[in-house]
Write a protein that holds these residues in place. Sequence first.
Motif, mmCIF file in Angstrom:
data_model
loop_
_atom_site.group_PDB
_atom_site.id
_atom_site.type_symbol
_atom_site.label_atom_id
_atom_site.label_comp_id
_atom_site.label_asym_id
_atom_site.label_seq_id
_atom_site.Cartn_x
_atom_site.Cartn_y
_atom_site.Cartn_z
ATOM 1 N N HIS A 1 0.832 -1.200 0.000
ATOM 2 C CA HIS A 1 0.000 0.000 0.000
ATOM 3 C C HIS A 1 0.870 1.255 0.000
ATOM 4 O O HIS A 1 0.567 2.236 -0.696
ATOM 5 C CB HIS A 1 -0.907 0.003 1.234
ATOM 6 C CG HIS A 1 -1.659 1.283 1.428
ATOM 7 N ND1 HIS A 1 -2.688 1.679 0.594
ATOM 8 C CD2 HIS A 1 -1.531 2.279 2.359
ATOM 9 C CE1 HIS A 1 -3.159 2.837 0.995
ATOM 10 N NE2 HIS A 1 -2.474 3.226 2.065
ATOM 11 N N GLU B 1 -16.005 10.010 -1.712
ATOM 12 C CA GLU B 1 -16.694 8.724 -1.832
ATOM 13 C C GLU B 1 -17.713 8.854 -2.950
ATOM 14 O O GLU B 1 -18.695 9.586 -2.825
ATOM 15 C CB GLU B 1 -17.392 8.331 -0.532
ATOM 16 C CG GLU B 1 -18.102 6.978 -0.649
ATOM 17 C CD GLU B 1 -18.954 6.612 0.555
ATOM 18 O OE1 GLU B 1 -19.619 5.557 0.491
ATOM 19 O OE2 GLU B 1 -18.966 7.365 1.545
ATOM 20 N N GLN C 1 -12.580 6.735 -3.408
ATOM 21 C CA GLN C 1 -13.024 5.348 -3.362
ATOM 22 C C GLN C 1 -14.523 5.283 -3.640
ATOM 23 O O GLN C 1 -15.271 6.200 -3.304
ATOM 24 C CB GLN C 1 -12.717 4.726 -2.000
ATOM 25 C CG GLN C 1 -11.236 4.623 -1.692
ATOM 26 C CD GLN C 1 -10.949 4.011 -0.341
ATOM 27 O OE1 GLN C 1 -9.840 4.123 0.177
ATOM 28 N NE2 GLN C 1 -11.930 3.351 0.253
ATOM 29 N N MET D 1 -16.771 4.051 1.126
ATOM 30 C CA MET D 1 -15.936 4.240 2.299
ATOM 31 C C MET D 1 -16.834 4.179 3.529
ATOM 32 O O MET D 1 -17.923 4.760 3.537
ATOM 33 C CB MET D 1 -15.209 5.589 2.259
ATOM 34 C CG MET D 1 -14.275 5.775 1.080
ATOM 35 S SD MET D 1 -13.536 7.443 1.019
ATOM 36 C CE MET D 1 -12.355 7.332 2.384
ATOM 37 N N THR D 2 -16.400 3.478 4.546
ATOM 38 C CA THR D 2 -17.128 3.501 5.806
ATOM 39 C C THR D 2 -16.896 4.846 6.480
ATOM 40 O O THR D 2 -15.945 5.566 6.168
ATOM 41 C CB THR D 2 -16.671 2.372 6.731
ATOM 42 O OG1 THR D 2 -15.294 2.605 7.096
ATOM 43 C CG2 THR D 2 -16.795 1.011 6.049
ATOM 44 N N ALA E 1 -15.828 5.231 9.428
ATOM 45 C CA ALA E 1 -14.531 5.128 10.114
ATOM 46 C C ALA E 1 -13.374 5.396 9.159
ATOM 47 O O ALA E 1 -12.383 6.045 9.536
ATOM 48 C CB ALA E 1 -14.386 3.747 10.749
ATOM 49 N N GLN E 2 -13.475 4.918 7.927
ATOM 50 C CA GLN E 2 -12.406 5.157 6.944
ATOM 51 C C GLN E 2 -12.283 6.640 6.607
ATOM 52 O O GLN E 2 -11.170 7.168 6.475
ATOM 53 C CB GLN E 2 -12.673 4.342 5.680
ATOM 54 C CG GLN E 2 -12.416 2.856 5.843
ATOM 55 C CD GLN E 2 -12.837 2.062 4.617
ATOM 56 O OE1 GLN E 2 -13.840 2.379 3.961
ATOM 57 N NE2 GLN E 2 -12.074 1.028 4.300
ATOM 58 N N VAL E 3 -13.411 7.323 6.443
ATOM 59 C CA VAL E 3 -13.370 8.756 6.154
ATOM 60 C C VAL E 3 -12.768 9.509 7.340
ATOM 61 O O VAL E 3 -11.900 10.383 7.168
ATOM 62 C CB VAL E 3 -14.779 9.293 5.833
ATOM 63 C CG1 VAL E 3 -14.749 10.807 5.646
ATOM 64 C CG2 VAL E 3 -15.339 8.626 4.579
ATOM 65 N N ASP F 1 -10.739 8.369 9.654
ATOM 66 C CA ASP F 1 -9.301 8.067 9.729
ATOM 67 C C ASP F 1 -8.517 8.880 8.697
ATOM 68 O O ASP F 1 -7.423 9.382 8.989
ATOM 69 C CB ASP F 1 -9.064 6.572 9.504
ATOM 70 C CG ASP F 1 -9.487 5.717 10.694
ATOM 71 O OD1 ASP F 1 -9.740 6.292 11.775
ATOM 72 O OD2 ASP F 1 -9.582 4.483 10.534
ATOM 73 N N ALA F 2 -9.074 8.993 7.485
ATOM 74 C CA ALA F 2 -8.396 9.767 6.434
ATOM 75 C C ALA F 2 -8.283 11.235 6.824
ATOM 76 O O ALA F 2 -7.229 11.866 6.646
ATOM 77 C CB ALA F 2 -9.144 9.619 5.110
#
Length: 362
Positions: free
Chosen positions: A34, A67, A99, A102-103, A105-107, A109-110
């Motif tokens: 990654h 997203e 993406q 995106m969940t 949580a992913q947003v 975290d980003a």
Amino acid sequence: MSHPFLIKEIALQAGLGTATVDRVLNGRAHVREHTRRRVTQAIRELEKQQMTMATSGRKLVVDVVVEAPRRFADEIRDALEDTIPSLHPAIFRPRFLMQETMTTAQVVDALRAIARRGSHGVFLKARDVPEIAQAIAELKQREIPVVTMFTDIPASERIAYAGLNNRVGGATAAYLIGHWIGRRAGNVLVTMSNERFRGEEEREASFRATLRERYAHLTLIDASGGQGLDAETEGRVRKAVEARQKIAAVYSMGGGNAAILRALSSLNQHPKCFIGHDLDRENVQLLRDRAITAVLHHDLRQDMRSACQHVMCFHKLLPGSAVSASSSVVVVTPENIPHEVAQRFAGRDERSQRESWRPNFR
């Protein structure tokens, strides 16, 4: 990995440390795949920026977090990259995180990763949920401005919204469908990609309110939740439309229009009119094929210019009075596809856009 850039430039673009970038460039062990991809993407973005940017000016590194289905995300990227060369006296260097799904949580975290590494601004297309609003507040505390795009998070600490007036879009769709259907009773299929996207929710609420007020003889059938992705959207439509229900019209707020038409065709449904949003390559081809009736278009380049100017204003590179307004709703039919849009797609492979089918549309 040959390139003309300094390690610190690549590190800034990738959002990584210089030591990590050095390990990737020199092919050393113990580097995640990654991370290698992020470095490769950063070099490609720098190469593209080098071809278009001016040689002097204040550099603004902005993060674009989106997203959306790839077809729309590509349009956002193209619109921003086309706009950047004219944004003097600033030189924008975008970093993209795009993406299809995106969940929350992913947003979050980003956005928190952006807060840690620093940025001159964030352009955000995400769901309107409290966790993301809180992450925007954390960015504000670090003096990183956020501009929401195309779907708003109005209760957040974002500095501005850039994009279509979604309430006007929904009311316009209701007006068109009501006039095309006339006084006959009928069912209208509506689809949103996700009800947590504020823009689509506003379109749907405005559409529903206008129909209730002026066209009460039309009944809504909801097939929302497909994320604008083909397989999911097609499945939702098949499940929502029963054999006895004749679909008179379609209002697609979240994309996946080819999939909607496939599902309806398989059910022997041929709506009188079909209204979609956004002139991406799929919708342009569907208009050319006369498979859909109209698209509610807004100029993404004008919206991205407005978003960039809000960030420039935040950094005192532009007065507030010079910030452009977002784009307005334009009704596009097969007869008035904008020339610049047609030209943009002229050199692309249209066979992939057709997805090897032509609907029996009446």
